[in-house]
Design a protein around this motif. Structure first.
Motif: not given
Length: 1317
Positions: A250-252, A288-289, A369-378, A1272-1278
């Protein structure tokens, strides 16, 4: 009153802060905090030291409340004291961190965190203080400390987040970073989960500015730990290290991407271990990857999808035979209605089971729930895998609609909604249904059959078809889930259905019956539904919106058998006490009336088909709706939105089914009620629009029984509408003009002449209006009055008052009437005047139009555009009044032949002859008119030459057989007249490509085509003038449409010409074929396989050829994207290459004492970015969004301001179409956007440069605000910190950002696509 900034107050407070009574100490400290918060409060150096010492002492106070208020004082104190005292505060707080008392350590931790948060991030003092603070914090993690303080880790994380860059660049930065890394990394193996979690977050902030060497060490250490624990059963540590990998990505992400080949096998290995929390962390890491390392993850996406699908159904405590279930569902799709009772019983059994089942230790739901979120990202970021996702992922998600855990079920529904939305974006069909439904019978009800899609949809029909194939199974499963008790599930389910219907433009024809029980339950308000009546307002509103879209996108007959259930539910909702439900229900009522009584339009006969009711009981439904609508409209205490919707619903009832309502009530109740609402300031705009829809209803046609007759209220209504033309409310004036036109068109013969005079008096001021919309409408009203009003009352007003005003408008504001609706309305006006007014009005009109032409001085003082409009007006008059028209045309020919008239007169005469000659053969009036016009090619005036070229081309269209040889001979002669005759030729060919010629003339042109083709190419190679070559290219392009099988191969053969001018002309010719909006299917089928060869000239060695190719690619992407989609994998790398700044094309030009840089590649680079913008709108599904984004972000740093603004526009659009992908790159956009926002103009900059720079800054501010919606502060804090910085009052651009934010609120902040073709 004591001065709050005086030393007396400080001394008094310090004395009380040491008082033995804790209440005194608390109040004094609180007063000190209030004083410190004052902007005018200042302290002397002596008092600074005393205040700091007193506050530090109070941190050790025995009273907890005193401690709390003392630690709060440090926030304002940090901004008031000097560096030495600030350092003293930090030193003392660090001392207290080591105290034996736990409560004191906690207070000290809060104090340090407060100080760190309040330190300004861009201050050198802050950097110095922080660099001295970090080593002291690291001392808290000495080996003899078994349990590290969690607050200290949080403080380190905050410091690294805000001051990571200054620490890295400061003295000893590398060694300090190494110390932090070496301190935090061992904590990943700590026994406390909270410590491990905080250390992971701190390491994430650290790597953002960590050197490459230390980053390599850290990644290798994490991977080494994972490899060594491959056989370990300490899953807690494995989870932590997997989570650390996700944080590093996420950060590098660019640097971690280089290690994915080592990291992914470990993640794939550990996800198979039988520990659900470890699996959850592995899924989060893969998520995240996928988001952060898209390019490197591309080859692994299929495997990641397979893993996500596997664990989407991971439920070890609840096994089911899904395959058997799938077969049963497929076999039972056609048995829905007969199995309703069995389905209800099964559902009740499942609900009972879910109520009884409970396992607090079961965390397998987190995996799902994690699998569903992963599929949503793809799904949200990989549109290039869309077809595969629809084939494999869609069925799996549908199967999981039966998920027993409510939160997971909502997530799965959300993921499938994302898949639907991405399908809509990819097929170009993401168009929100218009909420303004008060357009009466003219509102276009979209009844699209599967094969009758528009061009954009035809581009990728497979994705939509694949989605449609899943509808039967989706409907069966989802309809059962929507009958459950869960409100969130019902909200998510109906939201899914709304998106599905929008994207498929229907699709539920055979499934509507399945959803009826769920609709009944969700809209039920009576207690008879017992427990199933559990609902809330949001669910009701969502269901009503779904019904509205459902009615809009399906044929009315689909709903007829369900109306017995739907009508009572909708009517009941319209009587709800909550105004939002009532308003939404009335919107549904508007569409429901059109379902009960549809009125279709027959395009062949150009008539409306007013059918009888399909079933007798439908009349009762209409009566019920009518009574309910009248009741809501008559209530005095209802909300304005409800009133407006009621008026619209009543209007639709009259226009769709007025013949089925009580005629006496319409005359005695409804029409007076509408007149009353018309006079009400709050409801008059809505009522005006409703009256327009009623007037345009087929039920009010004179050929029908005319059941809706507005005649009784017509005088009052028309007078009221005329008075509204004086109002400043723009929308009201527009609606009033449109309604007046409709009323006069329908009831023109019964309106009294005095009313017409009143309307004309009110319209006259609008003829001076600079509004592009209002002026054409006002002219239309005049035209319709001329046709319908009494000649003796109307024509004198038009002649004496309106015509001079119109001619004045032509001369003063020609841009309003030179094209589009303005020109169309003006043309209709002249036709009406001459047809109704006869000879007298014809002579007067010609005279008044020629007056400003003949009165001007020599030269085109009046402006070419105004004179062009006058010429078109004169041509319309001549063509519509033959007796006087022929004589007038002869006068113009005489003026041209003499060539002695003023330039204005000559210019207008030529343009008029051209417009007239296009529609009639001028050879009948003067045999040598062509030679007369050709003689003017030698005129010293360039404007006269252009007018003569236009005239010759259009005159030739009147008798092509006679004049075409003359044109060709002039082309052969070449010389100075070549360009002008090519312009004439372009006029001829363009009119034919628009199908504006007769079959006989078309055949004549075809006979000349081969000779003309060769002649054009011959001239291409002989001329070096770009304007001439462009004219030739347009002729070639339009000519190739006539005989594509002959001319396309010839164009292809010339792509390899050694002459760069020829290559540029060929590819430009192709561009002119794309701009034709008429269909040329044969041409497209022949061009498709050849197009890649044409567009590969993007890599031509000649810069002009590359620029022309990019313009052609942009035109193809905009007008005919289906022709280039399959070629994009080859074309995109070439396109991206052209966006790179080529320093070899930049050279310095000396202009006296000044040196100026010239970038010869700028035009080509700008064309490349314009093409990229177009591709977003038409070919998004064929783009690798992350690779595309990389080039867009490069544009943010381009030296050209135009390219920066283009990049801003692309980011705004992509944030709407692909928000998930853009959100991952927000932090990388911070520096380019900040640099642009802080751009300063030179002191000697001219006004144009200042305005251009200000527009660039506003564009950057607008972009930042639009992107903030997906941040979102968790995804793009800067990026979040950047937003706070530019919006703070201290920011130099705060005013600009605030102004753009206000503008965004007024326009709903929607990025609108822009045509760059």
């Amino acid at each position: 009153m004591v001065n709050p900034t005086g030393p007396y107050l400080v001394a008094s407070l310090l004395d009380k802060m040491s008082h033995h009574d804790p209440d005194y100490r608390w109040m004094a400290t609180n007063d000190l905090m209030g004083a410190l918060q004052s902007d005018s409060f200042q302290m002397e150096d002596v008092n600074e030291k005393k205040v700091v010492s007193a506050l530090i002492k109070l941190l050790e106070d025995s009273n907890g409340e005193v401690q709390n208020v003392a630690v709060k004082c440090f926030a304002p104190l940090v901004k008031k004291i000097h560096e030495n005292q600030l350092q003293e505060v930090v030193d003392q707080l660090c001392r207290l961190l080591t105290d034996k008392r736990e409560d004191l350590r906690d207070i000290a931790g809060i104090g340090i965190k407060t100080v760190v948060i309040e330190l300004p991030s861009d201050s050198p003092v802050s950097s110095k203080v922080v660099s001295q603070l970090v080593p002291k914090l690291l001392q808290q993690f000495s080996p003899d400390v078994k349990d590290p303080q969690l607050d200290v880790i949080d403080i380190l994380s905050e410091i690294l987040s805000r001051f990571g860059q200054s620490l890295a660049l400061g003295p000893g930065g590398l060694q300090l970073q190494r110390s932090i890394k070496n301190t935090l990394f061992p904590i990943l193996n700590h026994s406390r989960a909270a410590a491990r979690k905080r250390a992971t977050a701190a390491l994430g902030h650290l790597v953002a500015h960590l050197s490459d060497e230390l980053f390599e060490e850290l990644v290798k250490a994490v991977l080494n730990e994972l490899q060594q624990r491959s056989s370990s059963s300490d899953y807690d540590k494995l989870r932590t290290h997997i989570g650390c990998l996700a944080a590093l990505s996420r950060y590098s992400s660019p640097r971690l991407a280089q290690h994915l080949d080592d990291a992914l096998p470990l993640v794939f290995q550990y996800i198979e271990i039988n520990d659900d929390e470890l699996r959850e962390n592995c899924l989060h890491a893969l998520d995240s990857f996928v988001l952060r390392c898209p390019t490197e993850m591309t080859p692994h996406i299929p495997k990641v999808i397979a893993i996500a699908l596997k664990y989407l159904k991971h439920d070890p405590n609840f096994e089911s035979d899904e395959d058997a279930m799938d077969v049963d569902q497929q076999n039972g799709d056609e048995e829905e209605d007969g199995n309703d009772e069995d389905d209800d019983e099964d559902e009740e059994e499942e609900e009972d089971y879910e109520d009884d089942y409970s396992d607090e230790d079961d965390v397998s739901w987190k995996v799902r729930k994690g699998s569903s979120k992963l599929l949503a990202s793809i799904i949200g970021t990989r549109s290039d895998f869309l077809e595969e996702l629809l084939k494999t992922v869609a069925p799996a998600l549908i199967a999981r609609f039966k998920e027993r855990e409510e939160s997971v079920r909502v997530d799965v529904l959300g993921t499938f909604t994302t898949l639907i939305r991405q399908t809509g974006v990819a097929t170009g069909s993401e168009k929100a249904q218009a909420r303004d439904v008060g357009n009466g019978p003219e509102s276009k009800r979209r009844r699209v059959s599967p094969g009758a899609t528009d061009m954009v949809i035809d581009e990728t029909p497979t994705t939509r078809d694949l989605l449609r194939q899943n509808v039967p199974r989706l409907s069966k499963i989802l309809s059962k889930e929507l009958k459950g008790k869960s409100v969130p599930v019902r909200q998510a389910g109906f939201h899914l259905l709304r998106e599905l219907v929008r994207v498929l433009d229907g699709g539920l024809e055979s499934s509507i019956g399945l959803f009826m029980p769920a609709i009944e339950i969700s809209l039920a308000t009576s207690p008879s539904h017992s427990v199933k009546a559990t609902t809330n307002s949001n669910v009701k509103i969502g269901v009503l919106e779904f019904l509205r879209i459902l009615f809009l996108t399906h044929k009315p007959t689909v709903f007829h058998k369900h109306l017995g259930k739907l009508v009572p539910l909708i009517v009941s909702a319209a009587q709800d006490k909550f105004y939002k439900i009532t308003a939404e229900a009335l919107t549904v009522v508007i569409e429901l009336v059109k379902v009960i009584r549809p009125i279709s339009y027959d395009g062949d006969s150009k008539r409306y088909d007013v059918s009888t009711l399909a079933q007798p009981q439908f009349g009762d439904y209409l009566s019920t709706i009518y009574e309910t609508t009248l009741q809501r409209l008559g209530a005095a205490d209802v909300d304005l939105e409800v009133k407006e919707r009621s008026i619209i619903a009543l209007g639709v009832l009259l226009s769709q089914a007025g013949d089925l309502l009580p005629a006496d009530q319409i005359q005695s109740i409804v029409l007076p009620l509408l007149v009353d609402r018309l006079k009400n300031e709050l409801t008059r705009l809505t009522t005006v629009r409703v009256i327009k829809s009623i007037a345009e209803s087929p039920l009010a046609e004179s050929t029908s029984t005319k059941v809706i007759d507005l005649s009784p209220v017509l005088p009052e209504v028309v007078s009221e509408l005329a008075s509204y033309l004086r109002k400043t409310h723009r929308q009201l004036r527009v609606a009033s003009l449109q309604t007046l036109e409709s009323l006069i068109r329908r009831y023109g013969k019964v309106i009294h002449g005095d009313i017409y005079v009143q309307i004309l008096a009110e319209v006259r001021p609008l003829l001076s209006d600079s509004d592009l919309h209002i002026l054409p409408l006002a002219i239309n009203v005049i035209s319709i009055i001329i046709f319908n009003g009494p000649n003796d009352r109307v024509l004198p007003v038009v002649k004496n008052e309106l015509q001079p005003q119109i001619v004045r408008m032509i001369m003063e504001s020609p841009h309003l009437l030179g094209a589009g609706p303005g020109l169309d309305s003006l043309t209709q006006l002249w036709q009406a005047i001459v047809r109704i007014g006869g000879s007298d009005m014809f002579e007067h009109s010609v005279q008044i139009l020629l007056k400003p032409v003949t009165s001007g001085v020599d030269g085109l003082a009046s402006g070419k555009q105004a004179l062009s409009i006058i010429a078109q007006s004169l041509a319309i008059l001549c063509l519509n009044f033959s007796p006087g028209g022929n004589a007038t045309v002869q006068k113009f020919i005489t003026e041209v032949e003499k060539n002695s008239a003023p330039e204005n007169t000559l210019y207008v005469s030529l343009l008029t002859l051209g417009d007239v000659g296009r529609n009639m053969d001028l050879a009948t009036q003067h045999e040598s008119v062509d030679q007369i016009v050709l003689n003017l090619f030698a005129s010293p005036s360039e404007d006269i030459k252009q007018a003569a070229a236009f005239a010759l081309g259009n005159i030739a269209l009147g008798n092509l057989k006679r004049y075409m040889p003359v044109v060709l001979q002039t082309v052969r002669e070449g010389g100075k007249r070549r360009y002008l005759v090519l312009v004439s030729l372009k006029e001829i060919i363009t009119r034919f490509s628009h199908n504006e010629a007769s079959p006989e003339s078309t055949a004549i042109l075809h006979s000349f085509a081969p000779e003309l083709w060769q002649l054009l190419f011959q001239n291409t190679e002989e001329t070096a003038e770009e304007t001439t070559r462009n004219a030739i290219a347009e002729c070639l392009g339009k000519l190739s449409l006539s005989q594509p099988s002959t001319f396309l191969p010839d164009l292809q053969s010339r792509l390899s010409s050694p002459n760069a001018h020829a290559r540029a002309t060929v590819v430009t010719a192709l561009r002119f074929t794309f701009t034709e909006h008429t269909q040329h299917d044969d041409f497209d089928s022949l061009l498709r396989p050849l197009l890649p060869q044409f567009l590969k000239l993007v890599k031509d060695t000649d810069l002009n050829v590359r620029r022309a190719s990019l313009a052609t690619l942009n035109s193809a992407a905009h007008n005919k994207p289906h022709l280039i989609q399959d070629s994009l994998p080859e074309l995109l790398p070439l396109l991206y290459e052209e966006t790179v700044v080529n320093t070899n094309l930049i050279h310095v030009v000396e202009m006296g004492p000044f040196k100026h840089q010239v970038d010869d590649g700028l035009d080509a680079r700008k064309a490349a970015y314009e093409c990229m913008y177009t591709l977003i709108e038409t070919c998004l599904s064929r783009l690798d969004v992350f690779a595309f984004l990389q080039r867009v972000m490069s544009g943010l740093l381009d030296p050209s301001q135009d390219i920066k603004i283009l990049s801003h526009l692309m980011l705004q659009r992509l944030s709407h179409l692909s928000p998930t992908a853009v959100a991952q790159k927000l932090d990388e956009m911070v520096e380019p956007l900040k640099t642009t926002l802080l751009t300063k103009t030179k002191s000697n900059a001219v006004k144009q440069e200042v305005e251009k720079t200000n527009e660039l800054i506003r564009s950057a501010a607008r972009t930042a605000l639009i992107l903030s919606k997906i941040s979102d502060s968790g995804v793009s804090p800067r990026f979040v910190d950047f937003l706070k910085e530019i919006q703070s009052p201290q920011s130099p651009v705060a005013a600009i950002v605030a102004a753009e934010a206000q503008g965004g609120l007024l326009s709903n902040g929607c990025p609108v696509p822009m045509d760059l073709s």
